[in-house]
Design a protein around this motif. Structure first.
Motif, PDB file in Angstrom:
ATOM      1  N   ARG A  76      -3.103 -27.661  30.165  1.00 11.94           N
ATOM      2  CA  ARG A  76      -2.703 -26.637  29.421  1.00 11.94           C
ATOM      3  C   ARG A  76      -2.735 -27.487  28.442  1.00 11.94           C
ATOM      4  O   ARG A  76      -2.926 -26.457  27.525  1.00 11.94           O
ATOM      5  CB  ARG A  76      -1.551 -26.273  29.980  1.00 11.94           C
ATOM      6  CG  ARG A  76      -1.180 -25.745  31.582  1.00 11.94           C
ATOM      7  CD  ARG A  76       0.379 -25.186  32.082  1.00 11.94           C
ATOM      8  NE  ARG A  76      -0.195 -25.054  33.342  1.00 11.94           N
ATOM      9  CZ  ARG A  76       0.649 -26.158  33.884  1.00 11.94           C
ATOM     10  NH1 ARG A  76       1.405 -26.821  33.708  1.00 11.94           N
ATOM     11  NH2 ARG A  76       1.074 -25.979  35.793  1.00 11.94           N
ATOM     12  N   GLU A  77      -2.124 -28.677  27.977  1.00 10.90           N
ATOM     13  CA  GLU A  77      -1.814 -28.506  26.027  1.00 10.90           C
ATOM     14  C   GLU A  77      -3.468 -28.086  25.894  1.00 10.90           C
ATOM     15  O   GLU A  77      -3.344 -27.990  24.609  1.00 10.90           O
ATOM     16  CB  GLU A  77      -1.176 -30.023  26.092  1.00 10.90           C
ATOM     17  CG  GLU A  77      -0.964 -30.024  25.032  1.00 10.90           C
ATOM     18  CD  GLU A  77      -0.604 -31.625  24.316  1.00 10.90           C
ATOM     19  OE1 GLU A  77       0.222 -32.047  23.066  1.00 10.90           O
ATOM     20  OE2 GLU A  77       0.022 -32.101  25.917  1.00 10.90           O
ATOM     21  N   VAL A  78      -4.632 -29.232  26.052  1.00 11.40           N
ATOM     22  CA  VAL A  78      -5.694 -29.121  25.570  1.00 11.40           C
ATOM     23  C   VAL A  78      -5.865 -28.059  25.825  1.00 11.40           C
ATOM     24  O   VAL A  78      -7.026 -27.544  24.458  1.00 11.40           O
ATOM     25  CB  VAL A  78      -6.142 -30.303  26.369  1.00 11.40           C
ATOM     26  CG1 VAL A  78      -7.998 -29.844  25.770  1.00 11.40           C
ATOM     27  CG2 VAL A  78      -5.803 -31.336  26.484  1.00 11.40           C
ATOM     28  N   ALA A  79      -6.306 -26.989  27.059  1.00 11.76           N
ATOM     29  CA  ALA A  79      -6.838 -25.595  26.661  1.00 11.76           C
ATOM     30  C   ALA A  79      -6.165 -24.707  25.659  1.00 11.76           C
ATOM     31  O   ALA A  79      -7.007 -24.071  25.147  1.00 11.76           O
ATOM     32  CB  ALA A  79      -7.289 -24.989  28.322  1.00 11.76           C
ATOM     33  N   GLY A  80      -4.754 -24.631  25.793  1.00 15.89           N
ATOM     34  CA  GLY A  80      -4.025 -24.286  25.001  1.00 15.89           C
ATOM     35  C   GLY A  80      -4.352 -22.349  25.274  1.00 15.89           C
ATOM     36  O   GLY A  80      -4.699 -22.333  27.079  1.00 15.89           O
ATOM     37  N   ASP A  81      -5.080 -21.645  24.803  1.00 14.77           N
ATOM     38  CA  ASP A  81      -4.600 -19.623  24.966  1.00 14.77           C
ATOM     39  C   ASP A  81      -6.612 -19.554  25.534  1.00 14.77           C
ATOM     40  O   ASP A  81      -7.012 -18.614  25.250  1.00 14.77           O
ATOM     41  CB  ASP A  81      -4.424 -19.537  24.183  1.00 14.77           C
ATOM     42  CG  ASP A  81      -5.137 -19.083  23.305  1.00 14.77           C
ATOM     43  OD1 ASP A  81      -6.165 -20.547  22.674  1.00 14.77           O
ATOM     44  OD2 ASP A  81      -4.145 -18.237  22.152  1.00 14.77           O
ATOM     45  N   ASP A  82      -7.880 -20.757  25.653  1.00 15.00           N
ATOM     46  CA  ASP A  82      -8.724 -20.613  25.622  1.00 15.00           C
ATOM     47  C   ASP A  82      -8.706 -20.034  26.564  1.00 15.00           C
ATOM     48  O   ASP A  82      -8.535 -20.991  28.135  1.00 15.00           O
ATOM     49  CB  ASP A  82      -9.637 -22.225  26.045  1.00 15.00           C
ATOM     50  CG  ASP A  82     -11.158 -21.866  25.253  1.00 15.00           C
ATOM     51  OD1 ASP A  82     -11.463 -21.115  26.047  1.00 15.00           O
ATOM     52  OD2 ASP A  82     -11.491 -22.403  24.517  1.00 15.00           O
TER      53      ASP A  82
END
Length: 368
Positions: A76-82
């Protein structure tokens, strides 16, 4: 000498090896990433997926298969809102299934994309990797672009290069592509590109639900469905450090080597041949030095040199380390033989486990 024949064959394969090009791929692609307790490794993999170019219709599906180390939080942290990334919580493991096939089947069921790209969490891709690999898929049902294997400790450097060395040395690549024989098959599950229609025709991962080597089993299923497969050199577009220590490596190989051979006798024959070709020359060399026998010195020296040359050829073709690692080929073969014996011993004892799960699935039948 057999070592010379095998080295020559590896050199021919190296010239024929397919390599992805920097291109674009316009059709829908789904990148499928199964993860289980990969909090330490998933971030570089996911960042490399987010940096892909040349694939305008690409989705990234991540399945968290019961992680207990915060893997989902890292995703979740790496993907963010992508919007390309979707995190899925895996279902409980049903009887008769192993963990990875079950995770991969759930991922495949979540998308209708025409190309499925299965990636392990320890793989890091170059920005053009997905487009280039998908471009090579045309005409095939399944493509296996082997990543460059990152080996840092001496244990890794002794054993890991045998992966690419083995198929480049012993498999006729063009015959593998043409042949419909499921037995003439190889694949690496770290990075697999599959045509959706071929995947469905093969029965998907459901057809290989109890297979420890689900990558090779899936490739064989694709062949049985009448589709072609191919191997490729993915060392320029992907890297993978499969194990971070000797303990991890020994556990990883032990869980699956028993499934690499048709039987114990087949395993013994393969290991025996490897010892004859790559270990006996060193023994001859030592004998020649002790007894000062010119014949033993010549035979042992030539055999050892040809074996080392084979490692140089395959390392050059697949982005591996050549020197001084090629000189350790006899030690590599001895370690491989030990891992094979250990795998069969623990398999017989029913003691094989991986990621806190038994290697033999519930309902998977008796131990061999």
């Amino acid at each position: 000498m057999l070592a010379g024949v095998f080295t020559l064959h590896a050199a021919v394969n190296a010239r024929l090896l397919r390599r992805p090009r920097d291109t674009s791929y316009p059709d829908p692609v789904a990148v499928l990433l199964p993860v289980r307790d990969e909090a330490r490794r998933v971030a570089p993999c996911l960042r490399s997926l987010l940096a892909q170019r040349g694939v305008p219709e690409m989705s990234i599906l991540v399945l968290d298969d019961g992680s207990t180390d915060g893997t989902a939080d890292v995703v979740r942290e790496v993907a963010g809102d992508d919007p390309r990334v979707r995190l899925i919580t895996g279902a409980p493991l049903p009887p008769g299934w192993l963990g990875k096939p079950h995770a991969c089947q759930q991922l495949a069921d979540t998308t209708s994309a025409g190309v499925l790209v299965f990636v392990d969490a320890d793989v890091v891709l170059s920005p053009s990797a997905i487009a280039g690999a998908c471009g090579l898929l045309r005409g095939f049902g399944l493509l296996s672009p082997y990543p460059r294997i990152v080996a840092e400790s001496w244990g890794e450097r002794l054993v890991q290069p045998l992966l690419q060395w083995s198929w480049l040395t012993f498999l006729p690549l063009r015959a593998l592509e043409r042949s419909r024989r499921p037995s003439l098959t190889a694949a690496g599950g770290q990075f697999l590109v599959v045509d959706r229609a071929a995947y469905a025709a093969a029965g998907g991962h459901a057809a290989v639900r109890a297979s420890v080597l689900e990558d090779i089993a899936l490739a064989r299923a694709v062949k049985r469905a009448g589709r072609r497969i191919a191997l490729a050199d993915g060392s320029r577009i992907a890297s993978c450090r499969m194990y971070g220590s000797w303990g991890e490596l020994a556990a990883g190989y032990t869980k699956s080597l028993w499934a690499s051979f048709g039987s114990r006798s087949g395993a013994a024959a393969v290991v025996g041949l490897l010892f004859l070709v790559y270990v006996v020359p060193v023994l001859l060399l030592v004998y020649g030095l002790v007894s000062w026998s010119p014949v033993a010195l010549l035979a042992g020296g030539v055999g050892y040199a040809l074996g080392a040359l084979g490692r140089v050829v395959t390392a050059t073709a697949t982005g591996g380390r050549r020197w001084p690692d090629a000189l350790t080929q006899p030690v590599s073969v001895v370690l491989f033989g030990w891992l094979v014996a250990r795998s069969y011993r623990l398999r017989r004892a029913g003691a094989l486990r991986w990621r806190d799960r038994p290697v033999v699935p519930a309902g998977g039948g008796p131990r061999g």
